[in-house]
Design an enzyme around this catalytic site. Structure first.
Site, PDB file in Angstrom:
ATOM      1  N   LYS A 100       0.868  -1.180   0.000  1.00  0.00           N
ATOM      2  CA  LYS A 100       0.000   0.000   0.000  1.00  0.00           C
ATOM      3  C   LYS A 100       0.897   1.219   0.000  1.00  0.00           C
ATOM      4  O   LYS A 100       2.026   1.169   0.486  1.00  0.00           O
ATOM      5  CB  LYS A 100      -0.874   0.010   1.263  1.00  0.00           C
ATOM      6  CG  LYS A 100      -2.136   0.829   1.115  1.00  0.00           C
ATOM      7  CD  LYS A 100      -3.215   0.059   0.401  1.00  0.00           C
ATOM      8  CE  LYS A 100      -4.494   0.840   0.305  1.00  0.00           C
ATOM      9  NZ  LYS A 100      -5.612  -0.014  -0.121  1.00  0.00           N
TER      10      LYS A 100
HETATM   11  P1  NAD Z   1     -13.116   7.719  -2.296  1.00  0.00           P
HETATM   12  O1  NAD Z   1     -12.109   8.742  -1.968  1.00  0.00           O
HETATM   13  O2  NAD Z   1     -13.609   7.585  -3.687  1.00  0.00           O
HETATM   14  O3  NAD Z   1     -14.405   7.917  -1.350  1.00  0.00           O
HETATM   15  C1  NAD Z   1     -14.348   8.041   0.042  1.00  0.00           C
HETATM   16  C2  NAD Z   1     -15.720   8.470   0.529  1.00  0.00           C
HETATM   17  O4  NAD Z   1     -15.718   8.512   1.950  1.00  0.00           O
HETATM   18  C3  NAD Z   1     -16.110   9.878   0.054  1.00  0.00           C
HETATM   19  O5  NAD Z   1     -17.482   9.875  -0.316  1.00  0.00           O
HETATM   20  C4  NAD Z   1     -15.913  10.726   1.304  1.00  0.00           C
HETATM   21  O6  NAD Z   1     -16.750  11.864   1.311  1.00  0.00           O
HETATM   22  C5  NAD Z   1     -16.331   9.725   2.369  1.00  0.00           C
HETATM   23  N1  NAD Z   1     -15.910  10.090   3.712  1.00  0.00           N
HETATM   24  C6  NAD Z   1     -14.677  10.467   4.140  1.00  0.00           C
HETATM   25  N2  NAD Z   1     -14.705  10.729   5.463  1.00  0.00           N
HETATM   26  C7  NAD Z   1     -15.973  10.492   5.873  1.00  0.00           C
HETATM   27  C8  NAD Z   1     -16.642  10.577   7.125  1.00  0.00           C
HETATM   28  N3  NAD Z   1     -15.990  10.961   8.228  1.00  0.00           N
HETATM   29  N4  NAD Z   1     -17.962  10.269   7.175  1.00  0.00           N
HETATM   30  C9  NAD Z   1     -18.623   9.869   6.074  1.00  0.00           C
HETATM   31  N5  NAD Z   1     -18.042   9.768   4.859  1.00  0.00           N
HETATM   32  C10 NAD Z   1     -16.739  10.076   4.766  1.00  0.00           C
HETATM   33  O7  NAD Z   1     -12.522   6.323  -1.763  1.00  0.00           O
HETATM   34  P2  NAD Z   1     -12.930   4.854  -2.203  1.00  0.00           P
HETATM   35  O8  NAD Z   1     -11.993   4.428  -3.265  1.00  0.00           O
HETATM   36  O9  NAD Z   1     -14.390   4.772  -2.421  1.00  0.00           O
HETATM   37  O10 NAD Z   1     -12.519   4.019  -0.896  1.00  0.00           O
HETATM   38  C11 NAD Z   1     -13.387   3.890   0.217  1.00  0.00           C
HETATM   39  C12 NAD Z   1     -12.897   2.746   1.094  1.00  0.00           C
HETATM   40  O11 NAD Z   1     -12.882   1.536   0.321  1.00  0.00           O
HETATM   41  C13 NAD Z   1     -11.485   2.885   1.649  1.00  0.00           C
HETATM   42  O12 NAD Z   1     -11.395   2.271   2.919  1.00  0.00           O
HETATM   43  C14 NAD Z   1     -10.641   2.102   0.662  1.00  0.00           C
HETATM   44  O13 NAD Z   1      -9.412   1.662   1.216  1.00  0.00           O
HETATM   45  C15 NAD Z   1     -11.584   0.961   0.377  1.00  0.00           C
HETATM   46  N6  NAD Z   1     -11.307   0.262  -0.882  1.00  0.00           N
HETATM   47  C16 NAD Z   1     -11.312   0.904  -2.065  1.00  0.00           C
HETATM   48  C17 NAD Z   1     -11.079   0.206  -3.232  1.00  0.00           C
HETATM   49  C18 NAD Z   1     -11.146   0.867  -4.587  1.00  0.00           C
HETATM   50  O14 NAD Z   1     -11.119   0.136  -5.596  1.00  0.00           O
HETATM   51  N7  NAD Z   1     -11.275   2.163  -4.708  1.00  0.00           N
HETATM   52  C19 NAD Z   1     -10.800  -1.171  -3.178  1.00  0.00           C
HETATM   53  C20 NAD Z   1     -10.816  -1.821  -1.955  1.00  0.00           C
HETATM   54  C21 NAD Z   1     -11.065  -1.082  -0.807  1.00  0.00           C
END
Ligand code: NAD
Length: 414
Positions: A100
């Site tokens: 990561k």
């Molecule tokens: P992103 O940046 O696209 O979205 C994050 C979201 O979380 C946004 O809508 C933001 O407004 C919201 N957020 C942040 N702080 C917040 C809070 N305090 N309360 C409510 N909402 C809040 O990120 P993403 O890619 O969607 O990733 C989200 C999660 O999924 C992370 O934990 C990431 O590690 C995990 N993840 C992502 C992927 C991927 O393919 N993008 C794959 C596996 C896991």
């Protein structure tokens, strides 16, 4: 966070009586790269940034894992996230290890030009730390396909003329036009939905009758919401970092999805009531989907929550005290390493497409994604029954058994 991640792993290691040597190896990352680098801002000021790449383990194949841009990124967080990638890739049977990366930055405060200079400089300084056969980054919180395109382009430009096609595989989650895969953007949300559907089969529920709430409406949360609504789920509450929206009859998800795309937030959407953020945890639902950041389901929030299943779309959203409360209430927790594996699975498909120079059709991507996620869920449920343990412990047990088997066969060098 790294300690909490380690506790999850140690518990499952006890359950399967993991060889103590493998336990020692998997307790710490193999490589920790910390880079301080300068970026010229639009104002002319030069600012220093701190970036990380933690390579946890590469027994099964090249290191693989996302790149996070967030103000809270630090070494401890990235170490935990890297370890989870090793266990996730092993669990779903991919030929990848775990890694990561991240930069401590709020990307919303910077222009496109500044972000491009930052991404290119960071990639350049990573140098040979990454590569299609070495370590393959991908999007995570605060990063997107455009940034992956910049990483690929920078890497290709400093890598000499040979093997240009294969070099595209240095990073996944790219735009389709520059070598990304169809279906990658929605893959994590899609995988979360498959995990929820699998749980429905396990417990005799109907997916189309579930009431659902979601924390986070970025890449993962918004695609999950869109796909769940298509299946007939009633999404009654959605939160992001700007607002929490509630409608007991079910939010108009296609309209909210379009609004969030345009405005990059859900605040201001006028098709639902805005409620206090904390109230999200008081709304009774069948399924709660944390899709934002880690440590959101705390002990105090868990006490207030009323749901039957939590599907961890985010990494590490449940604290160990929160988990104890929920398991005590009989709530099932489908763990992150299983629930959100759809993203890395389609990243693997993208990497295969880059190696072969062939593009897959979106229905091929979806069919193969479903097979892999379904099979992993089946294995976890079988292990859960065998060991009489939680979904999380079972997922780790499946994952660690595969790693142990490969260590047994390969031995430890020299
Ligand atoms: P992103 O940046 O696209 O979205 C994050 C979201 O979380 C946004 O809508 C933001 O407004 C919201 N957020 C942040 N702080 C917040 C809070 N305090 N309360 C409510 N909402 C809040 O990120 P993403 O890619 O969607 O990733 C989200 C999660 O999924 C992370 O934990 C990431 O590690 C995990 N993840 C992502 C992927 C991927 O393919 N993008 C794959 C596996 C896991």
């Amino acid at each position: 966070m790294h300690e909490a991640a380690n506790r999850q792993f140690q518990r499952a290691a006890d359950l399967i009586d993991l060889n103590p040597d493998y336990r020692k190896i998997l307790s710490e990352p193999e490589n920790e790269v910390v880079i301080n680098f300068p970026v010229r801002l639009d104002s002319g000021e030069m600012r220093m940034f701190k970036g990380y790449r933690i390579q946890h383990n590469n027994l099964l194949g090249p290191f693989k894992g996302g790149l996070r841009f967030h103000p809270d990124v630090d070494l401890d967080e990235v170490k935990a996230l890297a370890a989870w990638m090793t266990f996730k890739c092993s669990l779903v049977g991919l030929p990848y290890g775990g890694a990561k990366g991240g930069v401590t930055i709020n990307p919303r405060e910077y222009s496109d030009g500044e972000l491009q200079r930052l991404v290119r400089r960071f990639t350049h300084q990573l140098g040979d730390t990454i590569g299609p056969e070495i370590d393959i980054p991908a999007p995570d919180v605060g990063t997107n396909a455009k940034m992956m395109d910049w990483i690929m382009d920078t890497y290709a430009n400093v890598s000499g003329p040979g093997g240009r096609q294969q070099l595209k595989g240095v990073v996944t989650g790219k735009s389709v036009e520059v070598g990304g895969s169809l279906g990658r953007e929605a893959a994590t949300g899609q995988g979360v939905l498959y995990a929820l559907r699998h749980w429905c089969g396990e417990t005799g529920q109907r997916l189309s009758e579930l009431r659902v709430s979601i924390q986070g409406f970025g890449n993962v949360g918004s695609h999950f919401a869109r796909l769940a609504a298509l299946e007939g789920c009633r999404v009654v509450a959605v939160a992001d970092h700007t607002a929490t929206l509630h409608d007991d009859e079910g939010l108009d998800i296609p309209a909210l999805f379009a609004y969030a795309r345009e405005n990059r937030m859900i605040k201001g959407f006028d098709g639902a009531d805005e409620i206090d953020t904390e109230k999200l945890f008081d709304i009774a639902v069948d399924a709660f989907i944390p899709a934002a950041l880690e440590n959101q389901v705390t002990e105090e929030r868990a006490e207030r929550m009323s749901c039957r299943v939590i599907v961890e779309a985010a990494n590490g959203p449940t604290t160990s005290a929160g988990e104890d409360v929920l398991l005590g209430k009989g709530v099932d927790i489908i763990p992150d390493v299983l629930a959100n594996a759809g993203g890395v699975v389609v990243s693997y498909f993208e990497w295969l497409q880059n190696q072969s120079g062939r593009a897959w059709r979106v229905d091929d991507v979806d069919t193969r994604l479903r097979e892999i996620i379904w099979d992993a869920n089946d294995k976890v449920v079988a292990m859960k029954e065998e060991l009489n343990c939680s979904h999380r412990d079972a997922a780790y047990a499946v994952s660690l058994s595969r790693l142990a088997d490969v260590y047994d066969r390969r031995g430890i060098f020299p």
